[in-house]
Design a protein around this motif. Sequence first.
Motif, PDB file in Angstrom:
ATOM      1  N   LEU A 156      20.873  -2.737  -0.475  1.00  0.00           N
ATOM      2  CA  LEU A 156      21.046  -1.365   0.288  1.00  0.00           C
ATOM      3  C   LEU A 156      21.451  -1.927   1.721  1.00  0.00           C
ATOM      4  CD1 LEU A 156      17.708   0.532  -0.479  1.00  0.00           C
ATOM      5  CD2 LEU A 156      19.953   0.577  -1.422  1.00  0.00           C
ATOM      6  N   GLY A 157      22.607  -1.543   2.090  1.00  0.00           N
ATOM      7  CA  GLY A 157      23.165  -1.798   3.325  1.00  0.00           C
ATOM      8  C   GLY A 157      24.339  -1.015   3.902  1.00  0.00           C
ATOM      9  N   GLN A 158      24.918  -1.337   4.981  1.00  0.00           N
ATOM     10  CA  GLN A 158      26.184  -0.602   5.681  1.00  0.00           C
ATOM     11  C   GLN A 158      27.375  -1.079   4.542  1.00  0.00           C
ATOM     12  OE1 GLN A 158      25.160   1.781   7.083  1.00  0.00           O
ATOM     13  NE2 GLN A 158      23.070   0.549   7.650  1.00  0.00           N
ATOM     14  N   PRO A 159      28.103  -0.077   4.348  1.00  0.00           N
ATOM     15  CA  PRO A 159      29.206  -0.236   3.440  1.00  0.00           C
ATOM     16  C   PRO A 159      30.272  -1.233   3.662  1.00  0.00           C
ATOM     17  CG  PRO A 159      29.169   2.113   3.844  1.00  0.00           C
ATOM     18  CD  PRO A 159      28.006   1.355   4.764  1.00  0.00           C
ATOM     19  N   ALA A 160      30.363  -1.576   5.158  1.00  0.00           N
ATOM     20  CA  ALA A 160      31.186  -2.620   5.438  1.00  0.00           C
ATOM     21  C   ALA A 160      30.403  -3.947   5.164  1.00  0.00           C
ATOM     22  CB  ALA A 160      31.454  -2.743   7.177  1.00  0.00           C
ATOM     23  N   LEU A 161      29.168  -3.968   5.459  1.00  0.00           N
ATOM     24  CA  LEU A 161      28.509  -5.393   4.976  1.00  0.00           C
ATOM     25  C   LEU A 161      28.562  -5.729   3.386  1.00  0.00           C
ATOM     26  CD1 LEU A 161      26.892  -7.894   5.755  1.00  0.00           C
ATOM     27  CD2 LEU A 161      24.577  -6.456   5.712  1.00  0.00           C
ATOM     28  N   LEU A 162      28.397  -4.677   2.636  1.00  0.00           N
ATOM     29  CA  LEU A 162      28.425  -4.724   1.280  1.00  0.00           C
ATOM     30  C   LEU A 162      29.673  -4.955   0.755  1.00  0.00           C
ATOM     31  CD1 LEU A 162      26.168  -1.776   0.043  1.00  0.00           C
ATOM     32  CD2 LEU A 162      25.571  -3.851   0.721  1.00  0.00           C
ATOM     33  N   PRO A 199       0.700  -1.192  -0.060  1.00  0.00           N
ATOM     34  CA  PRO A 199       0.094  -0.136   0.113  1.00  0.00           C
ATOM     35  C   PRO A 199       0.853   1.144  -0.012  1.00  0.00           C
ATOM     36  CG  PRO A 199      -0.666  -1.478   1.762  1.00  0.00           C
ATOM     37  CD  PRO A 199       0.500  -2.094   1.142  1.00  0.00           C
ATOM     38  N   ASN A 200       1.895   1.148   0.693  1.00  0.00           N
ATOM     39  CA  ASN A 200       2.796   2.465   0.871  1.00  0.00           C
ATOM     40  C   ASN A 200       4.301   2.200   0.679  1.00  0.00           C
ATOM     41  OD1 ASN A 200       0.471   4.354   1.555  1.00  0.00           O
ATOM     42  ND2 ASN A 200       0.435   3.069   3.312  1.00  0.00           N
ATOM     43  N   PRO A 201       4.845   1.857  -0.299  1.00  0.00           N
ATOM     44  CA  PRO A 201       6.029   1.256  -0.583  1.00  0.00           C
ATOM     45  C   PRO A 201       7.288   2.005   0.191  1.00  0.00           C
ATOM     46  CG  PRO A 201       5.014   1.189  -2.562  1.00  0.00           C
ATOM     47  CD  PRO A 201       4.058   1.854  -1.714  1.00  0.00           C
ATOM     48  N   ALA A 202       6.995   3.302   0.187  1.00  0.00           N
ATOM     49  CA  ALA A 202       8.098   4.020   0.758  1.00  0.00           C
ATOM     50  C   ALA A 202       8.181   3.799   2.371  1.00  0.00           C
ATOM     51  CB  ALA A 202       7.765   5.797   0.531  1.00  0.00           C
ATOM     52  N   THR A 203       7.035   3.759   2.897  1.00  0.00           N
ATOM     53  CA  THR A 203       7.280   3.699   4.496  1.00  0.00           C
ATOM     54  C   THR A 203       7.132   2.222   4.785  1.00  0.00           C
ATOM     55  OG1 THR A 203       4.797   4.112   4.378  1.00  0.00           O
ATOM     56  CG2 THR A 203       6.122   5.779   5.324  1.00  0.00           C
ATOM     57  N   ASP A 204       6.533   1.377   3.895  1.00  0.00           N
ATOM     58  CA  ASP A 204       6.488  -0.010   4.227  1.00  0.00           C
ATOM     59  C   ASP A 204       7.754  -0.551   4.083  1.00  0.00           C
ATOM     60  OD1 ASP A 204       3.562  -0.179   4.877  1.00  0.00           O
ATOM     61  OD2 ASP A 204       3.323  -0.571   2.533  1.00  0.00           O
ATOM     62  N   SER A 205       8.815   0.118   3.394  1.00  0.00           N
ATOM     63  CA  SER A 205       9.898  -0.509   3.265  1.00  0.00           C
ATOM     64  C   SER A 205      10.869  -0.357   4.484  1.00  0.00           C
ATOM     65  CB  SER A 205      10.841   0.201   2.071  1.00  0.00           C
ATOM     66  OG  SER A 205      12.151   0.114   2.064  1.00  0.00           O
ATOM     67  N   MET A 206      11.912  -1.225   4.879  1.00  0.00           N
ATOM     68  CA  MET A 206      12.672  -1.198   5.891  1.00  0.00           C
ATOM     69  C   MET A 206      13.980  -0.338   5.557  1.00  0.00           C
ATOM     70  SD  MET A 206      11.394  -2.430   8.587  1.00  0.00           S
ATOM     71  CE  MET A 206       9.583  -2.197   8.013  1.00  0.00           C
ATOM     72  N   VAL A 207      14.067   0.576   4.648  1.00  0.00           N
ATOM     73  CA  VAL A 207      15.090   1.400   4.227  1.00  0.00           C
ATOM     74  C   VAL A 207      15.502   2.175   5.351  1.00  0.00           C
ATOM     75  CG1 VAL A 207      13.857   2.998   2.639  1.00  0.00           C
ATOM     76  CG2 VAL A 207      16.169   2.390   2.044  1.00  0.00           C
ATOM     77  N   GLU A 208      14.512   2.609   5.754  1.00  0.00           N
ATOM     78  CA  GLU A 208      15.097   3.679   7.045  1.00  0.00           C
ATOM     79  C   GLU A 208      15.992   3.063   7.881  1.00  0.00           C
ATOM     80  OE1 GLU A 208      11.288   4.839   9.354  1.00  0.00           O
ATOM     81  OE2 GLU A 208      12.528   5.082  10.934  1.00  0.00           O
ATOM     82  N   CYS A 209      15.943   1.647   8.118  1.00  0.00           N
ATOM     83  CA  CYS A 209      16.937   1.161   9.084  1.00  0.00           C
ATOM     84  C   CYS A 209      18.289   1.156   8.707  1.00  0.00           C
ATOM     85  CB  CYS A 209      16.471  -0.363   9.297  1.00  0.00           C
ATOM     86  SG  CYS A 209      14.734  -0.647   9.892  1.00  0.00           S
ATOM     87  N   VAL A 210      18.497   1.093   7.282  1.00  0.00           N
ATOM     88  CA  VAL A 210      19.688   1.249   6.659  1.00  0.00           C
ATOM     89  C   VAL A 210      20.191   2.764   6.790  1.00  0.00           C
ATOM     90  CG1 VAL A 210      21.122   1.143   4.391  1.00  0.00           C
ATOM     91  CG2 VAL A 210      19.244  -0.525   5.088  1.00  0.00           C
ATOM     92  N   ARG A 211      19.088   3.860   6.693  1.00  0.00           N
ATOM     93  CA  ARG A 211      19.533   5.053   6.743  1.00  0.00           C
ATOM     94  C   ARG A 211      20.153   5.353   8.400  1.00  0.00           C
ATOM     95  NH1 ARG A 211      15.137   6.383   2.945  1.00  0.00           N
ATOM     96  NH2 ARG A 211      13.690   6.313   4.889  1.00  0.00           N
ATOM     97  N   LYS A 212      19.342   4.679   9.007  1.00  0.00           N
ATOM     98  CA  LYS A 212      19.671   4.854  10.716  1.00  0.00           C
ATOM     99  C   LYS A 212      21.093   4.279  11.097  1.00  0.00           C
ATOM    100  CE  LYS A 212      15.687   3.400  12.470  1.00  0.00           C
ATOM    101  NZ  LYS A 212      14.823   3.029  13.501  1.00  0.00           N
ATOM    102  N   GLY A 213      21.571   3.431  10.089  1.00  0.00           N
ATOM    103  CA  GLY A 213      23.004   2.811  10.476  1.00  0.00           C
ATOM    104  C   GLY A 213      22.852   1.484  10.822  1.00  0.00           C
ATOM    105  N   GLN A 214      21.555   0.848  10.665  1.00  0.00           N
ATOM    106  CA  GLN A 214      21.604  -0.541  11.360  1.00  0.00           C
ATOM    107  C   GLN A 214      22.082  -1.670  10.573  1.00  0.00           C
ATOM    108  OE1 GLN A 214      17.097  -0.548  12.318  1.00  0.00           O
ATOM    109  NE2 GLN A 214      17.415   0.507  14.199  1.00  0.00           N
ATOM    110  N   ASN A 215      22.258  -3.017  11.089  1.00  0.00           N
ATOM    111  CA  ASN A 215      22.874  -3.962  10.601  1.00  0.00           C
ATOM    112  C   ASN A 215      21.471  -4.865   9.842  1.00  0.00           C
ATOM    113  OD1 ASN A 215      24.330  -6.159   9.807  1.00  0.00           O
ATOM    114  ND2 ASN A 215      24.136  -7.153  11.790  1.00  0.00           N
ATOM    115  N   VAL A 216      21.061  -3.871   8.897  1.00  0.00           N
ATOM    116  CA  VAL A 216      19.882  -4.475   8.015  1.00  0.00           C
ATOM    117  C   VAL A 216      20.452  -4.444   6.687  1.00  0.00           C
ATOM    118  CG1 VAL A 216      17.205  -4.001   7.363  1.00  0.00           C
ATOM    119  CG2 VAL A 216      18.266  -3.832   9.543  1.00  0.00           C
ATOM    120  N   LEU A 217      19.954  -5.510   5.755  1.00  0.00           N
ATOM    121  CA  LEU A 217      20.468  -5.637   4.623  1.00  0.00           C
ATOM    122  C   LEU A 217      18.972  -5.644   3.569  1.00  0.00           C
ATOM    123  CD1 LEU A 217      22.611  -5.796   2.350  1.00  0.00           C
ATOM    124  CD2 LEU A 217      22.483  -8.390   2.790  1.00  0.00           C
ATOM    125  N   ILE A 218      18.759  -4.725   2.708  1.00  0.00           N
ATOM    126  CA  ILE A 218      17.673  -4.908   1.995  1.00  0.00           C
ATOM    127  C   ILE A 218      17.753  -5.344   0.575  1.00  0.00           C
ATOM    128  CG2 ILE A 218      15.653  -3.475   1.182  1.00  0.00           C
ATOM    129  CD1 ILE A 218      15.778  -2.807   4.029  1.00  0.00           C
TER     130      ILE A 218
END
Length: 471
Positions: free
Chosen positions: A346-352, A308-327
């Motif tokens: 989309l993820g933290q540079p070290a993980l990528l 319904p709301n891809p922008a807010t339903d996505s967990m990309v905010e967690c990546v923006r916050k620097g969390q250990n989340v890979l989308i």
Amino acid sequence: MYIRQNIDFYRFFNLIFLKYVLTLNYIFLILHHQRRSHLFTPLVYIDKNKYFRFIAAKRESSFSFGKQNENLFTAITMSFIVNRRDWLKSGLLASTGLALGSATTAQASTTYSSLGIFDVYAEREREIVQEALLAAAPQVKARLSSNENPWGPAPTAIKAIADNAPKAFLYAGPVTAELKKTIADMHGVTTDQVMLGAGSSELLMASLLLAATKGKVMMAETCYISGRDAREDGATMKTEKVPLTKDYQYDLEAMATRVNSETSMIYVCNPNNPTGVMLPSAKLKSFCDSVSPKATVLVDEAYIDYAPNPATDSMVECVRKGQNVLILRTLSKLHGFAGLRIGYALGQPALLKDLRKFCSGGFTVSTTSAAAATASFKDKAFQDMVLKNTIESKKFLCDSLTSMGYSYLPSSANFVLFPIKMKGPMLLQKMMAEGVSVKSWFFDQQHWCRVSIGTMDEMKAFKDAFAKSVS
Ligand SMILES: Cc1ncc(COP(=O)(O)O)c(C=O)c1O
């Protein structure tokens, strides 16, 4: 052309009969000419693992060719269609002798199976085999088995392919860099938090391989990857499967309590495939908050564009916050790029950076596909058209199922899963005979059918074929 070659090949092999010898890694085929038995070709061989996987896939798709020899004929045909290069390579190996061939394969098997690589490859091969069966089906009216988007790719994307084709003698660097920047800007992350792939499968595979080196991968039973290690592929990736709740949601509470020091990654497919069910975003965000300090949370958002709301339903905010989340994202769905192969992480540079141990880090992406992707992202009118058509077709499908006395799971994706009253493989066979391909599952002591959303004509073809198949 494809089918034609296949048929010709069959005719050719109809003239011969087979003898074969099973060895550790290969099936050696001695091909005799039926009429002149003194004439036989030198040895040809096929990889035994591949052959058995092929037969398993065929069994799953309920294609009964009957005799064992017919299976072998088909397997040979498939080897030619699917993997001509490997076939030639194995031919070269054969000329250097059996011992060398076996040793090489045995070594490779040990290295890769200990990382769990066969899990991921097995699934791809199975899909390729199913594709070939589909191509050979009598008359395909509707291809509703792989969640493709029949309205794509966008005309603007096709134009970008044509415009960029003359530049394709150059490596894709500048074009992929532009795509990466477009993606980073779109999600509000930095370019070093973006990694491209030729489809998201490549990045998913790399993520699982990386996680397998560090510990256990937690996932739901049932989800997109939960069936993979069940195949006869020698995989050793350690997994922990947590059942879905009664309403086919991810059981995040149970998952959170089961995370321990052995857990290296938690795979969450949202919306989930094959169920189509989506998690409330607040719930998934708080799961990421509490669990990502202990293990990487991989959120596979292949279908998030249909939410319904891809922008807010996505967990990309967690990546923006620097969390250990890979989308993981793909353009195979909303953008209709299944054959163009563009995905991204989309993820933290070290993980990528760590992921690069198991993939090229974007070097597999072509100039034409990257340019098409950049154009497609800009084409909001095309995306709106696809969403509108998907909603219309989905409504028609759901209404049709209701009118035929079937219930279905609420879907936030471009497919619908519903429980059926016969065995899945049987339904698939009957539907295929009507020229309609769908997929089946068995879980929760129930057979299920998954139908991808197609054009209105395709949904009507599904309705007619389904009514006939279950009558
Ligand atoms: C949940 C999920 N993840 C990943 C993929 C892989 O997509 P692709 O490799 O086409 O990007 C698919 C394909 O259907 C999928 O359903």
